[in-house]
Design a protein around this motif. Structure first.
Motif, PDB file in Angstrom:
ATOM      1  N   ALA A  47      38.981  50.333  34.170  1.00  9.52           N
ATOM      2  CA  ALA A  47      39.231  49.604  35.552  1.00  9.52           C
ATOM      3  C   ALA A  47      39.127  50.134  36.397  1.00  9.52           C
ATOM      4  O   ALA A  47      39.280  51.492  36.350  1.00  9.52           O
ATOM      5  N   ARG A  48      38.958  49.979  37.778  1.00  9.38           N
ATOM      6  CA  ARG A  48      38.073  50.264  38.852  1.00  9.38           C
ATOM      7  C   ARG A  48      39.974  49.301  39.798  1.00  9.38           C
ATOM      8  O   ARG A  48      39.881  48.182  39.793  1.00  9.38           O
ATOM      9  N   VAL A  49      40.007  50.824  40.794  1.00 11.54           N
ATOM     10  CA  VAL A  49      41.139  49.843  41.474  1.00 11.54           C
ATOM     11  C   VAL A  49      39.995  50.713  42.670  1.00 11.54           C
ATOM     12  O   VAL A  49      39.986  51.602  43.000  1.00 11.54           O
ATOM     13  N   ASN A  50      39.795  49.954  43.479  1.00 10.34           N
ATOM     14  CA  ASN A  50      39.799  49.600  45.394  1.00 10.34           C
ATOM     15  C   ASN A  50      41.066  50.214  46.036  1.00 10.34           C
ATOM     16  O   ASN A  50      41.604  48.849  46.602  1.00 10.34           O
ATOM     17  N   PHE A  51      40.846  50.319  46.872  1.00  9.03           N
ATOM     18  CA  PHE A  51      42.375  51.458  47.836  1.00  9.03           C
ATOM     19  C   PHE A  51      42.038  50.560  48.795  1.00  9.03           C
ATOM     20  O   PHE A  51      43.424  49.494  49.330  1.00  9.03           O
ATOM     21  N   ILE A  52      41.079  50.213  49.380  1.00  5.59           N
ATOM     22  CA  ILE A  52      40.659  50.212  50.642  1.00  5.59           C
ATOM     23  C   ILE A  52      40.883  47.976  50.650  1.00  5.59           C
ATOM     24  O   ILE A  52      41.704  47.944  51.649  1.00  5.59           O
ATOM     25  N   THR A  53      40.678  47.941  49.677  1.00 10.16           N
ATOM     26  CA  THR A  53      40.163  46.631  50.119  1.00 10.16           C
ATOM     27  C   THR A  53      41.100  46.010  48.694  1.00 10.16           C
ATOM     28  O   THR A  53      41.483  44.464  48.809  1.00 10.16           O
ATOM     29  N   GLY A  54      42.203  46.393  48.097  1.00  8.13           N
ATOM     30  CA  GLY A  54      43.187  46.197  47.149  1.00  8.13           C
ATOM     31  C   GLY A  54      42.903  45.645  46.061  1.00  8.13           C
ATOM     32  O   GLY A  54      43.028  44.852  45.292  1.00  8.13           O
ATOM     33  N   LYS A  55      40.835  46.063  46.400  1.00 14.76           N
ATOM     34  CA  LYS A  55      40.619  45.227  44.696  1.00 14.76           C
ATOM     35  C   LYS A  55      40.681  45.532  43.532  1.00 14.76           C
ATOM     36  O   LYS A  55      40.179  47.067  43.097  1.00 14.76           O
ATOM     37  N   LEU A  56      40.907  44.821  42.412  1.00 13.22           N
ATOM     38  CA  LEU A  56      41.174  45.293  40.683  1.00 13.22           C
ATOM     39  C   LEU A  56      40.080  44.694  40.090  1.00 13.22           C
ATOM     40  O   LEU A  56      40.172  43.898  39.825  1.00 13.22           O
ATOM     41  N   SER A  57      39.771  45.398  39.558  1.00 16.96           N
ATOM     42  CA  SER A  57      38.526  44.212  38.445  1.00 16.96           C
ATOM     43  C   SER A  57      38.573  45.545  37.077  1.00 16.96           C
ATOM     44  O   SER A  57      38.868  46.668  36.950  1.00 16.96           O
ATOM     45  N   ILE A  58      38.825  44.211  36.363  1.00 17.66           N
ATOM     46  CA  ILE A  58      39.134  45.178  34.808  1.00 17.66           C
ATOM     47  C   ILE A  58      37.817  44.580  34.074  1.00 17.66           C
ATOM     48  O   ILE A  58      37.468  43.210  33.868  1.00 17.66           O
ATOM     49  N   ASP A  59      37.951  45.589  33.187  1.00 14.55           N
ATOM     50  CA  ASP A  59      36.377  45.003  31.780  1.00 14.55           C
ATOM     51  C   ASP A  59      37.241  45.151  30.917  1.00 14.55           C
ATOM     52  O   ASP A  59      38.077  46.028  30.515  1.00 14.55           O
ATOM     53  N   SER A  60      37.433  43.743  30.076  1.00  8.34           N
ATOM     54  CA  SER A  60      37.432  43.899  28.968  1.00  8.34           C
ATOM     55  C   SER A  60      37.128  42.551  28.050  1.00  8.34           C
ATOM     56  O   SER A  60      36.864  41.876  29.149  1.00  8.34           O
ATOM     57  N   ASP A  61      37.147  42.965  26.826  1.00  4.28           N
ATOM     58  CA  ASP A  61      36.242  42.102  25.644  1.00  4.28           C
ATOM     59  C   ASP A  61      37.671  40.597  25.106  1.00  4.28           C
ATOM     60  O   ASP A  61      37.450  39.926  24.839  1.00  4.28           O
ATOM     61  N   ALA A  62      38.764  41.228  25.485  1.00  6.44           N
ATOM     62  CA  ALA A  62      40.137  40.477  26.024  1.00  6.44           C
ATOM     63  C   ALA A  62      40.065  38.545  25.946  1.00  6.44           C
ATOM     64  O   ALA A  62      39.260  38.799  27.532  1.00  6.44           O
ATOM     65  N   GLU A  63      39.597  37.601  25.160  1.00  2.00           N
ATOM     66  CA  GLU A  63      40.428  36.307  25.780  1.00  2.00           C
ATOM     67  C   GLU A  63      41.247  35.783  26.532  1.00  2.00           C
ATOM     68  O   GLU A  63      41.025  35.345  27.816  1.00  2.00           O
ATOM     69  N   ASP A  64      42.033  36.382  25.958  1.00  2.00           N
ATOM     70  CA  ASP A  64      43.426  36.311  27.460  1.00  2.00           C
ATOM     71  C   ASP A  64      43.988  37.221  27.845  1.00  2.00           C
ATOM     72  O   ASP A  64      43.814  38.720  27.060  1.00  2.00           O
TER      73      ASP A  64
END
Length: 74
Positions: free
Chosen positions: A34-51
């Motif tokens: 997971a990546r959280v960018n404090f400045i832009t408020g962007k959260l990126s989640i890297d996951s194999d989960a379908e749901d």
């Protein structure tokens, strides 16, 4: 396959909180990273989960433990 999904986290108070959230979300089962960018408020989640529903619920809970006022926006 590996899926990167992007969300927004609103109302993060500090860069340190963002870092803690990143670590907490990374520990959720099913999340590769997971990546959280404090400045832009962007959260990126890297996951194999379908749901992602359950992962996002847990991510929201984890974030609110760190900073009560935050929410993840889809």
């Amino acid at each position: 396959g590996i899926m990167k999904r992007n969300y927004k986290i609103i109302n993060i108070d500090c860069a340190n909180c963002a870092m803690k959230m990143e670590q907490a979300i990374s520990r959720i089962p099913g999340v590769n990273s997971a990546r959280v960018n404090f400045i832009t408020g962007k959260l990126s989640i890297d996951s194999d989960a379908e749901d992602m529903t359950q992962i996002l619920e847990q991510a929201g809970e984890a974030c609110r433990k760190i900073d009560r006022g935050v929410s993840i926006v889809l």
